[in-house]
Design an enzyme around this catalytic site. Structure first.
Site, short mmCIF file in Angstrom:
data_model
loop_
_atom_site.label_atom_id
_atom_site.label_comp_id
_atom_site.label_asym_id
_atom_site.label_seq_id
_atom_site.Cartn_x
_atom_site.Cartn_y
_atom_site.Cartn_z
N LYS A 1 0.87 -1.19 0.00
CA LYS A 1 0.00 0.00 0.00
C LYS A 1 0.89 1.23 0.00
O LYS A 1 2.00 1.20 0.53
CB LYS A 1 -0.88 0.02 1.26
CG LYS A 1 -2.12 0.87 1.10
CD LYS A 1 -3.12 0.13 0.23
CE LYS A 1 -4.52 0.64 0.34
NZ LYS A 1 -5.48 -0.40 -0.04
N1 GLU Z 1 -7.23 -0.07 -3.34
C1 GLU Z 1 -7.98 -1.24 -3.64
C2 GLU Z 1 -8.02 -2.15 -2.43
O1 GLU Z 1 -7.86 -1.72 -1.32
C3 GLU Z 1 -7.49 -1.94 -4.92
C4 GLU Z 1 -6.08 -2.41 -4.90
C5 GLU Z 1 -5.59 -2.92 -6.25
O2 GLU Z 1 -6.34 -2.98 -7.17
O3 GLU Z 1 -4.39 -3.24 -6.30
O4 GLU Z 1 -8.28 -3.33 -2.54
#
Ligand code: GLU
Length: 414
Positions: free
Chosen positions: A105
């Site tokens: 993240k």
């Molecule tokens: N931000 C989204 C999540 O928390 C998508 C992450 C992604 O597609 O890599 O799952």
């Protein structure tokens, strides 16, 4: 009561899953720590010529099952602990739905609403340059999250490509269609939330004909979920965005309301009464779908929740203490790492298309998403029934089992 710490929240649930699985400490010790934490200072030349420096983060929790994967959020309140927790949840999420990724993240501590578009672009490009040594299609693939979307992903893809000297579509997902984005990606998280809700309603054998749904959040997850619920014939009785929301017992006019999602202050509808974000969580409804930020359902309001089913569109909306209260009150909670996995599942399809230079049609994307979500839901449901545990514990057990097996198969180097 000590302050909410999302990383400790995550660890507590992980420990409970490890105990229930009967894992030895050695089997999951390394999973308790992120593999890599990067903190960067991002200087941006503002429109008035002044230099402002923003704090940025990228945390890679695990690469045991494949490249690290996870979004980038822009929010004034983020900190390292939040990003660490979100990265770990991505590892667990990818393991729950069994796609070959680890978790990561990223975040920048900024309120994007206070920046001009040019400033936002400069911030994004500089942040990308600063995390560039650790990202890449085989290494770590960012995506949208809170307050980021396709346009920002396009700038990330372009910046990375300029450094490489050639176009690299697979470095980021959630891109605009014309530069390698996938059909169906924008709706994917909300669509997945609806698929899982349908499955949970079937399992709980509640009469689907008159169900009242309350959705917190009107962004890419909540806004889409509310629209799809409405289209599927559910009664959406409450929604709320960052500037407040509305409640209407007979069901809101969701399409009309979504048109004003950015300026809800200007919205009015006969019979709809204004409510705040806090009121939404405890309003009279059957299904509550929190799609905003973490730590919304807490020890302070969990007992007042009237819904019998909670489907977590957001990451980490329920605290550990709240979970225990909901469990005692017979509320079924479909956890984030299952309920909102639709986004990363279609991100995976996007990346697969990118690295093979293929284009899938929208039906193929939506159909395959449905298959993966329903299969994952049923796998977790089996654990729920066999082990007599909550969906959260079952999902964490499934994820930890897969993660620890991958780690064990690879061994610890040296
Ligand atoms: N931000 C989204 C999540 O928390 C998508 C992450 C992604 O597609 O890599 O799952």
């Amino acid at each position: 009561m000590c302050a909410y710490n999302p990383y400790e929240n995550m660890l507590e649930v992980l420990e409970a899953a490890a105990r229930k699985l009967g894992l030895q400490q050695n089997d999951y010790e390394a999973i308790k720590y992120p593999e890599r934490e990067l903190k960067v200072a991002v200087p941006v030349k503002m429109d008035d010529g002044k230099i402002k420096v923003f704090e940025g983060y990228r945390v890679q929790h695990s690469s045991s099952r494949g490249p690290c994967k996870g979004g980038i959020r822009y929010h004034p309140d983020v900190d390292m602990d939040e990003v660490k927790a979100l990265a770990a949840w991505m590892s667990l999420k990818c393991a729950v739905v069994d796609i070959p990724y680890g978790g990561a993240k990223g975040a920048v501590k900024v309120d994007p609403a206070e920046l001009s578009k040019d400033e936002l672009e400069r911030l994004t490009r500089r942040f990308t340059a600063m995390i560039l040594p650790i990202i890449g299609p085989e290494r770590d693939i960012p995506a949208p999250d809170v307050n980021t979307g396709p346009e920002i992903m396009g700038w990330i893809m372009d910046t990375y490509s300029i450094f490489k000297g050639y176009s690299v579509h697979g470095v980021v997902t959630g891109k605009p269609l014309e530069i390698g984005g996938s059909l169906g990606r924008t709706e994917a998280t909300g669509r997945g939330v609806c698929i899982v809700t349908d499955e949970a309603v079937k399992y709980l054998q509640i009469d689907a004909s008159n169900l009242r749904i309350a959705v917190q959040g009107l962004g890419n997850v909540g806004g889409i979920a509310a629209r799809l619920f409405h289209e599927a014939g559910y009664k959406v009785v409450a929604v709320s965005g960052s500037t407040g929301g509305f409640y209407k017992e007979s069901g809101l006019d969701v399409p009309a309301l979504l048109q004003k999602a950015k300026h809800l202050d200007d919205y009015s509808e006969t019979g709809a009464k204004k409510i705040g974000n806090a009121e939404l969580l405890t309003c009279a409804c059957d299904i509550l779908v929190p799609c905003a930020l973490q730590n919304q359902i807490t020890a302070g309001n969990a007992a007042a929740v009237k819904a019998k089913l909670i489907v977590e569109g957001a990451n980490g909306p329920t605290s550990v203490e709240a979970d225990a209260i909901l469990d005692k009150n017979g509320v079924t909670v479909i956890p984030d790492i299952l309920a909102n996995a639709g986004g990363v599942i279609v991100s995976y399809f996007e990346w697969v298309q990118n690295i093979q230079n293929l284009i899938w049609d929208e039906d193929q994307v939506n159909e395959t998403l449905r298959n993966v979500m329903v299969r994952s839901f049923n796998q977790i449901l089996r654990i729920v029934k066999e082990q007599k545990v909550s969906f959260r514990l079952a999902a964490n057990m499934q994820a930890l089992y897969r993660l620890s097996k991958a780690k064990k198969s690879r061994g610890i180097f040296p």
